[in-house]
Design a protein around this motif. Structure first.
Motif, PDB file in Angstrom:
ATOM      1  N   VAL A  68     -17.896  85.240 -48.232  1.00  0.00           N
ATOM      2  CA  VAL A  68     -18.998  84.347 -47.901  1.00  0.00           C
ATOM      3  C   VAL A  68     -19.267  83.460 -49.117  1.00  0.00           C
ATOM      4  CG1 VAL A  68     -21.401  84.158 -47.174  1.00  0.00           C
ATOM      5  CG2 VAL A  68     -20.015  86.074 -46.378  1.00  0.00           C
ATOM      6  N   GLY A  69     -19.063  82.161 -48.942  1.00  0.00           N
ATOM      7  CA  GLY A  69     -19.375  81.206 -49.994  1.00  0.00           C
ATOM      8  C   GLY A  69     -20.786  80.681 -49.816  1.00  0.00           C
ATOM      9  N   VAL A  70     -21.612  80.784 -50.851  1.00  0.00           N
ATOM     10  CA  VAL A  70     -23.013  80.375 -50.756  1.00  0.00           C
ATOM     11  C   VAL A  70     -23.342  79.383 -51.862  1.00  0.00           C
ATOM     12  CG1 VAL A  70     -23.658  82.613 -49.765  1.00  0.00           C
ATOM     13  CG2 VAL A  70     -23.874  82.244 -52.235  1.00  0.00           C
ATOM     14  N   ASP A  71     -24.379  78.613 -51.603  1.00  0.00           N
ATOM     15  CA  ASP A  71     -24.918  77.705 -52.618  1.00  0.00           C
ATOM     16  C   ASP A  71     -25.938  78.496 -53.442  1.00  0.00           C
ATOM     17  OD1 ASP A  71     -26.179  75.809 -54.137  1.00  0.00           O
ATOM     18  OD2 ASP A  71     -26.715  74.490 -52.468  1.00  0.00           O
ATOM     19  N   PRO A  72     -25.606  78.903 -54.674  1.00  0.00           N
ATOM     20  CA  PRO A  72     -26.504  79.774 -55.443  1.00  0.00           C
ATOM     21  C   PRO A  72     -27.912  79.213 -55.602  1.00  0.00           C
ATOM     22  CG  PRO A  72     -24.358  79.656 -56.497  1.00  0.00           C
ATOM     23  CD  PRO A  72     -24.360  78.613 -55.410  1.00  0.00           C
ATOM     24  N   GLY A  73     -28.057  77.887 -55.674  1.00  0.00           N
ATOM     25  CA  GLY A  73     -29.372  77.307 -55.869  1.00  0.00           C
ATOM     26  C   GLY A  73     -30.260  77.375 -54.653  1.00  0.00           C
ATOM     27  N   ASN A  74     -29.679  77.382 -53.441  1.00  0.00           N
ATOM     28  CA  ASN A  74     -30.472  77.351 -52.206  1.00  0.00           C
ATOM     29  C   ASN A  74     -30.486  78.678 -51.457  1.00  0.00           C
ATOM     30  OD1 ASN A  74     -31.376  74.614 -52.226  1.00  0.00           O
ATOM     31  ND2 ASN A  74     -29.307  73.963 -51.650  1.00  0.00           N
ATOM     32  N   GLU A  75     -29.517  79.561 -51.725  1.00  0.00           N
ATOM     33  CA  GLU A  75     -29.388  80.786 -50.933  1.00  0.00           C
ATOM     34  C   GLU A  75     -30.640  81.657 -51.019  1.00  0.00           C
ATOM     35  OE1 GLU A  75     -27.863  83.354 -48.251  1.00  0.00           O
ATOM     36  OE2 GLU A  75     -26.936  81.449 -48.875  1.00  0.00           O
ATOM     37  N   GLY A  76     -31.245  81.714 -52.210  1.00  0.00           N
ATOM     38  CA  GLY A  76     -32.420  82.551 -52.377  1.00  0.00           C
ATOM     39  C   GLY A  76     -33.616  82.116 -51.554  1.00  0.00           C
ATOM     40  N   ARG A  77     -33.623  80.872 -51.065  1.00  0.00           N
ATOM     41  CA  ARG A  77     -34.728  80.399 -50.230  1.00  0.00           C
ATOM     42  C   ARG A  77     -34.570  80.830 -48.768  1.00  0.00           C
ATOM     43  NH1 ARG A  77     -34.578  74.147 -52.470  1.00  0.00           N
ATOM     44  NH2 ARG A  77     -34.905  74.662 -54.679  1.00  0.00           N
ATOM     45  N   VAL A  78     -33.342  81.180 -48.398  1.00  0.00           N
ATOM     46  CA  VAL A  78     -33.066  81.560 -47.011  1.00  0.00           C
ATOM     47  C   VAL A  78     -32.939  83.070 -46.857  1.00  0.00           C
ATOM     48  CG1 VAL A  78     -31.400  81.367 -45.115  1.00  0.00           C
ATOM     49  CG2 VAL A  78     -31.980  79.360 -46.497  1.00  0.00           C
ATOM     50  N   SER A  79     -32.240  83.719 -47.779  1.00  0.00           N
ATOM     51  CA  SER A  79     -32.021  85.157 -47.690  1.00  0.00           C
ATOM     52  C   SER A  79     -32.506  85.843 -48.960  1.00  0.00           C
ATOM     53  CB  SER A  79     -30.532  85.470 -47.476  1.00  0.00           C
ATOM     54  OG  SER A  79     -29.795  85.266 -48.673  1.00  0.00           O
ATOM     55  N   VAL A  80     -32.595  87.167 -48.893  1.00  0.00           N
ATOM     56  CA  VAL A  80     -33.010  87.944 -50.067  1.00  0.00           C
ATOM     57  C   VAL A  80     -31.839  88.768 -50.596  1.00  0.00           C
ATOM     58  CG1 VAL A  80     -35.416  88.063 -49.333  1.00  0.00           C
ATOM     59  CG2 VAL A  80     -33.822  89.842 -48.599  1.00  0.00           C
ATOM     60  N   LEU A  81     -30.610  88.307 -50.313  1.00  0.00           N
ATOM     61  CA  LEU A  81     -29.444  89.066 -50.747  1.00  0.00           C
ATOM     62  C   LEU A  81     -29.419  89.233 -52.268  1.00  0.00           C
ATOM     63  CD1 LEU A  81     -26.810  90.421 -49.791  1.00  0.00           C
ATOM     64  CD2 LEU A  81     -25.652  88.252 -50.225  1.00  0.00           C
ATOM     65  N   PHE A  82     -29.768  88.179 -52.998  1.00  0.00           N
ATOM     66  CA  PHE A  82     -29.747  88.280 -54.460  1.00  0.00           C
ATOM     67  C   PHE A  82     -30.767  89.311 -54.962  1.00  0.00           C
ATOM     68  CE2 PHE A  82     -28.086  83.646 -55.038  1.00  0.00           C
ATOM     69  CZ  PHE A  82     -26.855  84.050 -54.545  1.00  0.00           C
ATOM     70  N   ASN A  83     -31.843  89.515 -54.208  1.00  0.00           N
ATOM     71  CA  ASN A  83     -32.840  90.517 -54.600  1.00  0.00           C
ATOM     72  C   ASN A  83     -32.319  91.942 -54.433  1.00  0.00           C
ATOM     73  OD1 ASN A  83     -34.549  88.373 -55.024  1.00  0.00           O
ATOM     74  ND2 ASN A  83     -35.673  88.644 -53.107  1.00  0.00           N
ATOM     75  N   ALA A  84     -31.229  92.086 -53.688  1.00  0.00           N
ATOM     76  CA  ALA A  84     -30.672  93.416 -53.429  1.00  0.00           C
ATOM     77  C   ALA A  84     -29.651  93.827 -54.475  1.00  0.00           C
ATOM     78  CB  ALA A  84     -30.029  93.448 -52.038  1.00  0.00           C
ATOM     79  N   VAL A  85     -29.411  92.995 -55.485  1.00  0.00           N
ATOM     80  CA  VAL A  85     -28.447  93.329 -56.537  1.00  0.00           C
ATOM     81  C   VAL A  85     -28.996  94.487 -57.371  1.00  0.00           C
ATOM     82  CG1 VAL A  85     -27.289  92.497 -58.615  1.00  0.00           C
ATOM     83  CG2 VAL A  85     -27.477  91.008 -56.616  1.00  0.00           C
ATOM     84  N   ARG A 105     -34.180  79.644 -42.600  1.00  0.00           N
ATOM     85  CA  ARG A 105     -35.330  80.518 -42.457  1.00  0.00           C
ATOM     86  C   ARG A 105     -36.463  79.714 -41.852  1.00  0.00           C
ATOM     87  NH1 ARG A 105     -35.882  85.577 -42.199  1.00  0.00           N
ATOM     88  NH2 ARG A 105     -34.400  85.790 -43.898  1.00  0.00           N
ATOM     89  N   LEU A 106     -37.118  80.262 -40.817  1.00  0.00           N
ATOM     90  CA  LEU A 106     -38.189  79.550 -40.122  1.00  0.00           C
ATOM     91  C   LEU A 106     -39.558  79.898 -40.690  1.00  0.00           C
ATOM     92  CD1 LEU A 106     -37.039  79.887 -36.387  1.00  0.00           C
ATOM     93  CD2 LEU A 106     -36.428  78.154 -38.077  1.00  0.00           C
ATOM     94  N   ARG A 107     -40.478  78.982 -40.536  1.00  0.00           N
ATOM     95  CA  ARG A 107     -41.851  79.238 -40.948  1.00  0.00           C
ATOM     96  C   ARG A 107     -42.536  80.201 -39.981  1.00  0.00           C
ATOM     97  NH1 ARG A 107     -42.777  75.172 -44.703  1.00  0.00           N
ATOM     98  NH2 ARG A 107     -41.468  73.296 -44.420  1.00  0.00           N
ATOM     99  N   ASP A 108     -42.263  80.010 -38.691  1.00  0.00           N
ATOM    100  CA  ASP A 108     -42.889  80.830 -37.662  1.00  0.00           C
ATOM    101  C   ASP A 108     -41.806  81.299 -36.700  1.00  0.00           C
ATOM    102  OD1 ASP A 108     -44.404  82.065 -35.755  1.00  0.00           O
ATOM    103  OD2 ASP A 108     -45.545  80.292 -35.162  1.00  0.00           O
ATOM    104  N   ARG A 109     -41.460  82.589 -36.772  1.00  0.00           N
ATOM    105  CA  ARG A 109     -40.390  83.117 -35.921  1.00  0.00           C
ATOM    106  C   ARG A 109     -40.788  83.140 -34.453  1.00  0.00           C
ATOM    107  NH1 ARG A 109     -38.051  88.655 -37.856  1.00  0.00           N
ATOM    108  NH2 ARG A 109     -37.175  87.358 -39.509  1.00  0.00           N
ATOM    109  N   ASP A 110     -42.065  83.138 -34.177  1.00  0.00           N
ATOM    110  CA  ASP A 110     -42.507  83.105 -32.776  1.00  0.00           C
ATOM    111  C   ASP A 110     -42.127  81.783 -32.096  1.00  0.00           C
ATOM    112  OD1 ASP A 110     -43.571  85.623 -32.987  1.00  0.00           O
ATOM    113  OD2 ASP A 110     -45.597  84.921 -33.476  1.00  0.00           O
TER     114      ASP A 110
END
Length: 831
Positions: free
Chosen positions: A115-132, A220-225
């Motif tokens: 999976v190739g990701v944009d390191p600067g923007n990925e953290g705004r969409v997912s929390v994968l980096f927080n799981a390191v 990532r959405l503001r309101d998942r509903d």
């Protein structure tokens, strides 16, 4: 006026009202908690599965989701990214490029997803980096690779080690590269921790020779509903050339897993609701039918039949309303407590990971619409159960009702205790009283028997589910026992194969307890078609021997099973065929690391396609002949494992000791299915623990229902006991009679309840309970089917059944003692 009279009647007999209210409250609280627990599991799965990598919504080129090939990558992603970010409900969006590769280090390899990701923007969409959990996150200035904890363990990697990647580039050429491991992440989701490597987007583009390619834009959405509305807007804005997919389409495993929980919950809740309905109905029926004399007097005093009918229904509604209030207060309070503190299931961590996104601590979720629905259903039950006795009370003839409608009172002089009866005295007395009032007997025994049926069926359902899961899983994958070298399953290394397989097979097949034995070769490999590559577990088998251990040959949906001598054929799952874009008769290239350390490559023709209930099994397994696998991996006559099926799996522990003593296998060990399928073992354990929790709740509800019914049956006979004492019956005799009657009623109810349970479980044990329409596509563990065959295990229901019986008899002691202390005059005046 009628409402005031009804309230007075409710308040006048506090004991009777309290019993009915308690029955409703306990049942409603149990239903509320069970549903909140299941909702909590599902919410946690959805939140965790979407936040780590998938996001709420993704945009692809049309058709990419069904056929994720590099050919369907977006040539220019920036205009699409700008359009996505302009949507008011999109909080953040980022570009990704994904592809398949074979990850290797030294003599270990595994098929993975890059999976190739944009390191600067990925953290705004997912929390994968927080799981390191070790190392550092990715950045544009320090290129490297992030890998999951399970992948690191399988390949023996740590921060700073190099990872070799081999795959197929955008132009069809061989792609390869060596990358340093910058960090290791832990999500507790097996598919991510064991099968994903994350690199900077630019590195992956260079690896796959796709300089500006992008396979997805995740957001990532503001309101998942507002998920559906956002999806519709983006679809209209981007046009027909793109597909906008929400998380339910991106994560079908999560969707089906939540459905799995919901179906299991509905099974439990339906049985629970039957228990609660009986718990509510019995005291309501008893309370009304035992008031025959009271209703006769009211009719004689001039109350109309319609008003009497309305009075009884109003009383039932008031009792139901009070029960709902108490039940909701109790159920919501208990649920709210655990919603804050959580329910710690950390002891079953491996089992929890079979459900994607689950963590060690589950937090129940209170949903008011669920509570309202359950409350309405229980309230309706309380009211409906009063209809029959209310209608019967309204049709009473006053004179007859005042005299009492207890049924035939004449008892023949034959068979009295003073005559030639051979029955014990207490049986004769109890039998007469039981036959004298058949309605009361039917209510008490019927309600108790219903509770026993529900209790036994729930036990049998969970026991059968676990048994089906174990049997099917071992039949698909492992057999009951596997002979292997120590450490083999950590990386399936070819060099851990062993010699003298034929001699060992002869020894094993000579053991009486062994039903069948089959040799295998297993290795992690990469299967490639003209356009795609997928990581697989390649298994070499002897077709004739394998059929005695597993039944993969029964699952063929296209072509034929493997046959002896078909060394150029490969058998693959339907899901894998779809991912590779291949059909029956076409060829695939399989690459794996050979025992010599070199890359072993072979071309196979697809001779058969199988399909099971497990999508993960169908997408990851491939079978060739043993000789073909040995040739590709340069093993000679060596094999990786010998798998056994025993005649009696229940006696596995003793059989293992016997096998170790009989078979001399230096450096080899016998591993039971619990070690081979640890997730299965943990899942079975977790199901048992959860089932025990649910059954404990059910036991409390059933016990309360039975004890309430017995208590009501005794306390509503105050006037009868007063008459008997006035006629000279000693108080001790009254007390013994009550206990004797309860004992006989419980024996009768147990005979009926366990008899019906045995017949019911036997029927469904043969026919099965088909829930496959809900479980289709579930892919956590091979062998998990939607057809459950309940199984009656006497040892599991013996102790709870005995406790239930004793508790029901003991509960009669209090009203029996109270009856013995009655004042005859006051008791006769009791209405």
């Amino acid at each position: 006026m009628l409402a005031k009279l009804a309230w007075r009647n409710v308040a006048r007999n506090r004991r009777r009202s309290a019993i009915t209210i308690l029955s409703i409250a306990v049942g409603l609280a149990a239903l509320t908690f069970v549903w909140a627990f299941i909702d909590g599991m599902n919410r946690q799965m959805i939140q965790n599965s979407t936040r780590f990598l998938a996001g709420d919504v993704q945009v692809h080129l049309k058709g990419y989701h069904d056929d994720p090939t590099l050919d369907l990558t977006m040539a220019e992603a920036q205009p699409v990214l700008a359009a996505v970010r302009n949507d008011p409900n999109v909080e953040a969006a980022t570009v990704r490029l994904e592809g398949k590769a074979l990850a290797s280090r030294s003599d270990k390899s595994r098929g993975i997803t890059l999976v190739g990701v944009d390191p600067g923007n990925e953290g705004r969409v997912s929390v994968l980096f927080n799981a390191v959990v070790s190392g550092t996150v990715l950045s544009d200035s320090t290129p490297g690779v992030l890998i999951g904890e399970q992948l690191a363990q399988a390949l023996g990697l740590a921060e700073g080690d190099d990872l070799l990647l081999v795959g197929q580039a955008y132009d069809g050429s061989l792609a390869s590269g060596r990358f340093p491991v910058r960090g290791v992440f832990r999500t507790r989701i097996d598919e991510l921790d064991g099968r994903v490597a994350v690199l900077p987007l630019a590195v992956v583009r260079d690896f796959f020779a796709a300089p500006s390619g992008a396979s997805a834009i995740a957001m990532r959405l503001r309101d998942r509903d507002q998920l559906d509305a956002t999806q519709a807007r983006l679809t209209q804005r981007l046009g027909p050339g793109y597909e906008v997919l929400s998380w339910p389409r991106l994560l079908p495993l999560v969707v089906v897993s939540t459905r799995f929980h919901e179906v299991m919950a509905w099974v439990v809740l339906v049985v629970f609701f039957g228990i609660v309905a009986a718990a509510v109905a019995n005291p309501v029926l008893m309370a009304v039918l035992e008031r025959t004399r009271e209703f006769g007097i009211m009719l004689a005093l001039g109350i109309s039949r319609a008003r009497l009918l309305g009075l009884v229904l109003l009383e039932a509604m008031m009792l139901g309303g009070l029960g709902l209030l108490a039940g909701n207060l109790l159920g919501l309070a208990v649920t709210a407590f655990f919603a804050r503190t959580g329910i710690d299931l950390g002891a079953f961590g491996a089992a929890l990971r079979t459900m994607p996104g689950l963590e060690d601590v589950i937090y129940p979720v209170i949903r008011l619409e669920r509570s309202a629905m359950v409350s309405l259903a229980v309230f309706a039950t309380a009211c409906l159960t009063a209809l029959y006795p209310a209608a019967k009370a309204a049709l009473l003839e006053p004179v007859t009702a005042i005299r009492g409608l207890a049924g035939p009172r004449h008892v023949s002089g034959h068979g009295t205790p003073a005559s030639s009866s051979h029955w014990p005295v207490f049986m004769v007395i109890a039998g007469r009283n039981i036959l004298r009032n058949p309605r009361r007997t039917a209510i008490t025994a019927g309600g108790t028997a219903f509770g026993i049926v529900a209790f036994v069926f729930l036990f049998s359902y969970f026991d059968g589910f676990g048994e089906d899961l174990i049997e099917n899983s071992t039949r698909y994958v492992t057999g009951h026992v596997q002979l292997e070298r120590a450490g083999f399953r950590q990386d399936y290394a070819p060099e851990l194969a062993f010699e003298d397989a034929e001699a060992l097979l002869q020894q094993l097949r000579a053991v009486p307890e062994v039903e069948a034995a089959a040799p295998r070769v297993q290795v992690q490999a990469l299967a490639s078609s003209a356009a795609k590559s997928e990581g697989i577990l390649l298994t070499g088998i002897v077709p004739e021997a394998e059929r005695g251990v597993t039944f993969i040959h029964r699952t063929i949906v296209e072509g034929n099973p493997l046959a002896a001598g078909a060394d150029r054929d490969i058998l693959i799952g339907r899901k894998l065929a779809e991912r590779l874009g291949v059909r029956l008769g076409e060829k695939v290239i399989v690459m794996a690391q050979a025992a010599s350390g070199e890359l072993g490559t072979a071309a196979y023709r697809i001779g058969g396609i199988f399909a099971t209930e497990s999508g993960s099994f169908d997408s990851a397994m491939a079978f060739v002949t043993l000789r073909a696998a040995q040739s590709q991996l340069a093993l000679g006559s060596r094999v990786s494992t010998i798998n056994l099926r025993l005649r009696d799996r229940a006696a596995l522990a003793g059989r293992l000791t016997d096998l170790r003593q009989r078979v001399a296998a230096s450096g080899l060990s016998f591993q039971p299915w619990q070690e081979l399928l640890p997730q299965l073992e943990e899942m079975v354990r977790m199901i048992r623990i959860i089932s025990h929790i649910l059954l404990a709740i059910a036991f409390v509800v059933i016990a309360m229902a039975i004890m309430n019914t017995v208590f009501m049956a005794v306390t509503e006979r105050t006037r009868e006991f007063g008459v008997m004492m006035a006629l000279g019956t000693p108080p001790a005799a009254i007390q013994r009679m009550v206990v004797y009657e309860t004992l006989v009623l419980m024996l009768l109810a147990s005979f009926i309840g366990y008899g019906i349970s045995a017949l019911l479980v036997a029927y469904f044990g043969r026919q099965g309970i088909d829930l496959s329409g809900f479980f289709r596509g579930y892919s956590a563990i091979p062998g998990l089917t939607g057809v459950v065959h309940p199984k009656l295990v006497a040892s599991h229901i013996g102790v709870p059944g005995l406790v239930l019986f004793v508790a029901s008899v003991l509960v009669s002691l209090y009203p029996a003692a109270r009856a013995a202390r009655l004042d005859p005059v006051q008791a006769i005046r009791h209405a």
